[in-house]
Design an enzyme around this catalytic site. Sequence first.
Site, short mmCIF file in Angstrom:
data_model
loop_
_atom_site.label_atom_id
_atom_site.label_comp_id
_atom_site.label_asym_id
_atom_site.label_seq_id
_atom_site.Cartn_x
_atom_site.Cartn_y
_atom_site.Cartn_z
N GLU A 1 0.83 -1.22 0.00
CA GLU A 1 0.00 0.00 0.00
C GLU A 1 0.86 1.25 0.00
O GLU A 1 0.77 2.12 0.87
CB GLU A 1 -0.96 -0.02 1.19
CG GLU A 1 -1.97 -1.16 1.09
CD GLU A 1 -3.13 -1.06 2.06
OE1 GLU A 1 -2.96 -0.43 3.11
OE2 GLU A 1 -4.20 -1.61 1.76
N GLU B 1 -5.23 -8.48 -1.34
CA GLU B 1 -5.96 -8.29 -0.07
C GLU B 1 -7.41 -8.01 -0.37
O GLU B 1 -7.71 -7.17 -1.22
CB GLU B 1 -5.41 -7.10 0.74
CG GLU B 1 -4.14 -7.34 1.46
CD GLU B 1 -3.72 -6.17 2.36
OE1 GLU B 1 -4.61 -5.53 2.96
OE2 GLU B 1 -2.52 -5.92 2.42
C1 BG6 Z 1 -4.48 -2.94 4.63
C2 BG6 Z 1 -3.14 -3.36 5.15
O1 BG6 Z 1 -4.54 -1.57 4.75
O2 BG6 Z 1 -5.62 -3.32 5.30
C3 BG6 Z 1 -3.17 -4.46 6.19
O3 BG6 Z 1 -2.25 -3.71 4.11
C4 BG6 Z 1 -4.37 -4.30 7.07
O4 BG6 Z 1 -1.94 -4.45 6.87
C5 BG6 Z 1 -5.61 -4.41 6.20
O5 BG6 Z 1 -4.42 -5.21 8.12
C6 BG6 Z 1 -6.92 -4.37 6.96
O6 BG6 Z 1 -6.95 -3.30 7.81
P1 BG6 Z 1 -7.28 -3.46 9.36
O7 BG6 Z 1 -7.11 -2.11 9.93
O8 BG6 Z 1 -8.69 -3.94 9.42
O9 BG6 Z 1 -6.31 -4.46 9.87
#
Ligand code: BG6
Length: 488
Positions: free
Chosen positions: A200, A386
């Site tokens: 990111e 992701e």
């Molecule tokens: C992304 C990141 O922003 O979202 C992760 O790459 C992160 O590291 C994921 O865990 C989900 O966000 P959160 O705050 O729910 O863990």
Amino acid sequence: MTLRTNFLWGGASAAHQYEGAYLEDGKGLCTFDALGGGSYTEPRQVTYMDEKGQVGAAAVDSSMTGPVPKLTRGYVDPNRYYPSHEATDFYHHWKEDIALMAQMGFKCYRMSIAWTRICPKGTEEINEAGLAFYDQIFDELRKYGIEPVVTLNHFDMPMYLADHWDGWLSRKVVDYFLFFCETVFKRYRGKVKYWMTFNEINVLSSWCQTGVHENNEANLAQAHHHILIASAKAVQLGHHIDPHNQIGMMVSYTPCYPLTCKPEDVLEAIQFNRQKEFYMDVQVRGYYPEYRCKELERKHISIAMAKDDLAILKAGTVDFIGFSYYMSTVAGTDPNVKKTQGNQFLGLKNPYLETSDWGWTVDPLGLRIALIQMYERYHLPLFVVENGLGAKDTVEESGAINDDYRIAYLRSHIQALKDAVRLDGVDVMGYTPWGCIDIVSAGTGEMAKRYGLVYVDKHDDGSGDLSRHPKKSFRWYQQVIRTNGEEL
Ligand code: BG6
């Protein structure tokens, strides 16, 4: 069949949210090690020691953009609880966890290497035990035919580099990062083929993510220039060390819709989208786009560039685009519309869409839109590295965890991905849902916010025996992978 036969189904994680063992076997401290827990309503706090030796804590908002007071050093306070110190302890559960991944049928596993496990201070001092740790992981994955997909930097900045070099604000950190990259490219040559440089890259702004103490716009523009140079050099180096390497970038992609068809709203949305497009433009096309040059000029920000920098950016373009997709957002000019919660960049609330328990907008069609937008702009293979729903899970008396809400979320997003392939002709390489085995949340530090297909018995107060339990989504995902996404 809609998807390629070699489609990379898997799951994703990050070292500082999953491994734990934050100081074991020679690992050095990283900035995230000084980040305490928070919640939906309470921001996380980073602990520090100021120049007089006073210990304090500064709030970091849920998108982690808060600065830490000037002239401070990250500090781990023995009287505080830090969720990531043990996390869900992949460090001691890797064999069991990789076996679970294999049971789900994973073709790949996206993970990050902790910089400070390999180079404890981030400098040119190597920790052999750290290298050996990842050797076992890659060997174990290979045993099951699971392809590792490695992020070189997932938010973690070595504490020493933050304290002594002001993180990415210093050009010297580019050299240190390249040393780390060279070490792992050489060590894992033949074991790892898929790499991504910075997780990111478009959201790196807090002290935790950059090591920059005074994160004003000018400093961040300079730090980001160094990060882009580091990425471009890493791509060239990785290709040189092993021409088989496939090296991608990674961006947080939150498509932004205009609030109305009012031209001013449309322009707002265009400008919002540039926050991510800038990084893709540089890493895919190899140069700073005109709108960014104009913006810097308007703001009187001038970036210090070394003489070869433009050539480095041009030569270090990536092989594929990896991205996270959780939600879409909205931009517009009406000051009365409520803001939304969400992943890093916050826009306005979309009246047509539901939100998760953490206020993140749920928008499966937005994934198809994201895929179309990126593919038509860059024509590079895309990798959804992701995606997922952060939700509270309940363990029933029988021990079952019936996470139908998670299945519904993943199903609708995979369907949207398939539509982008089948109807729009987008080239998608793979799909790795986030936190496939429960991990600590990055935004809030909570365990309560779970993404996994496997439940880990670990709670926000640090209790739990770390035992692993497949959820209902585990079996569902098995079938998705077995049928290459045909049966959802
Ligand atoms: C992304 C990141 O922003 O979202 C992760 O790459 C992160 O590291 C994921 O865990 C989900 O966000 P959160 O705050 O729910 O863990």
